[in-house]
Design a protein around this motif. Structure first.
Motif, mmCIF file in Angstrom:
data_model
loop_
_atom_site.group_PDB
_atom_site.id
_atom_site.type_symbol
_atom_site.label_atom_id
_atom_site.label_comp_id
_atom_site.label_asym_id
_atom_site.label_seq_id
_atom_site.Cartn_x
_atom_site.Cartn_y
_atom_site.Cartn_z
ATOM 1 N N LEU A 83 -39.557 47.959 8.779
ATOM 2 C CA LEU A 83 -38.056 48.312 8.243
ATOM 3 C C LEU A 83 -36.889 49.569 8.437
ATOM 4 N N ARG A 84 -36.402 50.245 9.068
ATOM 5 C CA ARG A 84 -35.909 51.418 9.207
ATOM 6 C C ARG A 84 -35.043 50.245 10.305
ATOM 7 N N ASP A 85 -34.933 49.973 11.286
ATOM 8 C CA ASP A 85 -34.440 48.915 12.162
ATOM 9 C C ASP A 85 -34.052 48.112 11.509
ATOM 10 N N VAL A 86 -34.568 46.953 10.180
ATOM 11 C CA VAL A 86 -34.273 46.341 9.730
ATOM 12 C C VAL A 86 -32.966 46.424 8.909
ATOM 13 N N TRP A 87 -33.058 48.112 8.051
ATOM 14 C CA TRP A 87 -31.906 48.620 7.041
ATOM 15 C C TRP A 87 -31.069 48.924 7.798
ATOM 16 N N VAL A 88 -31.422 49.236 9.142
ATOM 17 C CA VAL A 88 -30.033 49.400 9.831
ATOM 18 C C VAL A 88 -28.844 48.344 10.431
ATOM 19 N N GLY A 89 -30.009 47.216 10.195
ATOM 20 C CA GLY A 89 -29.520 46.428 11.476
ATOM 21 C C GLY A 89 -30.111 45.114 12.794
ATOM 22 N N LEU A 90 -30.914 46.457 12.809
ATOM 23 C CA LEU A 90 -31.301 45.596 14.056
ATOM 24 C C LEU A 90 -32.723 43.861 12.947
ATOM 25 N N SER A 91 -32.087 43.163 13.456
ATOM 26 C CA SER A 91 -32.851 41.779 12.852
ATOM 27 C C SER A 91 -33.434 40.412 13.090
ATOM 28 N N ARG A 92 -33.081 40.825 14.352
ATOM 29 C CA ARG A 92 -33.645 40.421 14.619
ATOM 30 C C ARG A 92 -35.086 39.634 16.044
ATOM 31 N N PHE A 93 -35.941 38.989 16.391
ATOM 32 C CA PHE A 93 -36.860 39.333 17.199
ATOM 33 C C PHE A 93 -37.489 40.803 18.483
ATOM 34 N N VAL A 128 -43.285 39.614 6.190
ATOM 35 C CA VAL A 128 -42.800 38.729 4.762
ATOM 36 C C VAL A 128 -43.903 38.033 4.195
ATOM 37 N N GLU A 129 -45.120 38.200 4.361
ATOM 38 C CA GLU A 129 -46.069 37.844 3.115
ATOM 39 C C GLU A 129 -46.491 38.696 2.488
ATOM 40 N N THR A 130 -46.173 39.765 2.200
ATOM 41 C CA THR A 130 -46.277 40.443 1.039
ATOM 42 C C THR A 130 -44.972 40.574 0.351
ATOM 43 N N GLY A 131 -44.111 39.793 1.008
ATOM 44 C CA GLY A 131 -42.653 39.748 -0.077
ATOM 45 C C GLY A 131 -41.068 40.933 0.487
ATOM 46 N N VAL A 132 -41.891 41.854 1.305
ATOM 47 C CA VAL A 132 -40.741 42.988 1.526
ATOM 48 C C VAL A 132 -39.477 42.943 2.627
ATOM 49 N N LEU A 133 -39.711 41.857 3.532
ATOM 50 C CA LEU A 133 -38.780 41.001 4.289
ATOM 51 C C LEU A 133 -38.944 39.580 3.917
ATOM 52 N N GLU A 134 -37.679 38.834 4.457
ATOM 53 C CA GLU A 134 -37.625 37.390 4.267
ATOM 54 C C GLU A 134 -37.144 36.930 5.751
ATOM 55 N N ARG A 135 -37.243 36.004 6.395
ATOM 56 C CA ARG A 135 -37.140 35.491 7.477
ATOM 57 C C ARG A 135 -36.529 34.555 7.243
ATOM 58 N N ARG A 136 -34.879 34.788 8.047
ATOM 59 C CA ARG A 136 -33.748 32.987 8.022
ATOM 60 C C ARG A 136 -33.970 32.625 9.522
ATOM 61 N N PRO A 137 -33.279 31.107 9.246
ATOM 62 C CA PRO A 137 -32.704 30.985 10.845
ATOM 63 C C PRO A 137 -31.680 31.034 10.910
ATOM 64 N N TYR A 138 -31.406 31.625 12.375
ATOM 65 C CA TYR A 138 -30.057 32.103 12.788
ATOM 66 C C TYR A 138 -29.491 31.258 13.535
ATOM 67 N N ASP A 139 -29.627 29.806 13.967
ATOM 68 C CA ASP A 139 -29.091 29.423 14.776
ATOM 69 C C ASP A 139 -29.704 27.605 14.558
ATOM 70 N N ASN A 140 -29.839 26.978 15.864
ATOM 71 C CA ASN A 140 -30.235 25.066 15.937
ATOM 72 C C ASN A 140 -31.906 25.535 16.019
ATOM 73 N N ARG A 141 -31.992 26.393 17.073
ATOM 74 C CA ARG A 141 -33.051 26.168 18.051
ATOM 75 C C ARG A 141 -34.006 26.971 16.729
ATOM 76 N N PRO A 142 -35.688 26.997 17.000
ATOM 77 C CA PRO A 142 -36.355 28.350 16.181
ATOM 78 C C PRO A 142 -36.483 28.960 16.298
ATOM 79 N N ARG A 143 -34.996 29.930 15.782
ATOM 80 C CA ARG A 143 -34.817 30.761 16.297
ATOM 81 C C ARG A 143 -34.599 31.805 14.480
ATOM 82 N N TYR A 144 -35.071 32.769 14.046
ATOM 83 C CA TYR A 144 -35.019 33.505 12.860
ATOM 84 C C TYR A 144 -34.612 35.041 12.494
ATOM 85 N N GLU A 145 -33.964 35.715 11.851
ATOM 86 C CA GLU A 145 -33.894 36.673 11.955
ATOM 87 C C GLU A 145 -34.700 37.335 10.292
ATOM 88 N N TYR A 146 -34.413 39.001 10.089
ATOM 89 C CA TYR A 146 -34.967 39.629 9.441
ATOM 90 C C TYR A 146 -34.681 40.207 8.376
#
Length: 152
Positions: free
Chosen positions: A29-39, A61-79
């Motif tokens: 959560l700390r990392d996502v908050w500071v802008g590290l959003s990709r796996f 994601v399941e508990t609703g704390v993070l949301e997973r969003r696609p960021y390109d045409n390949r199956p890649r996501y950011e949080y």
């Protein structure tokens, strides 16, 4: 290993621990908050195994704390943090203040925080939502709430 489920307890601390009660989740959560959003970013920063990171991200994601969003045409996501996740970071800021006070040592805190509203370097403090005075464990007493377990 089977995790203990604290979510069913009539205790907000236990329910919160059910979401982030192992060491990796607050750090993610700390990392996502500071802008590290990709796996790959998260894995590189934390040095966490792919398996554990995958499990933790799925749980958050399941508990609703993070949301997973696609960021390109390949199956890649950011949080990204949800509203619930952003409020959970508020709690982590209280943990940060404690760690800065008691564990930073002579070097001082590893990170400083600038408050956007006033532009000053500051830290989080708990205050009473009614009177605005500081609120610490020694200043309050717990009472049963409407969600308390019924007594026999």
């Amino acid at each position: 290993m089977q995790r203990t489920n604290f979510g069913g307890m009539a205790c907000s601390i236990a329910r919160t621990l059910d979401v982030i009660g192992e060491p990796w989740s607050p750090l993610i959560l700390r990392d996502v908050w500071v802008g590290l959003s990709r796996f790959e970013q998260l894995q590189a920063d934390l040095g966490i195994s792919r398996k554990v990171l995958t499990e933790r991200l799925h749980h958050l994601v399941e508990t609703g704390v993070l949301e997973r969003r696609p960021y390109d045409n390949r199956p890649r996501y950011e949080y990204v943090l949800t509203e619930m996740g952003t409020e959970l970071v508020d709690m982590l800021m209280v943990m940060t203040a404690w760690g800065d006070k008691w564990l930073a040592g002579t070097a001082g805190p590893p990170v400083l925080y600038r408050h956007h509203a006033c532009g000053e370097i500051s830290h989080v403090e708990l205050i009473c939502s009614h009177c605005g005075k500081p609120m610490h464990a020694r200043d309050i007493g717990p009472l049963p709430g409407p969600g308390a377990a019924a007594t026999a």
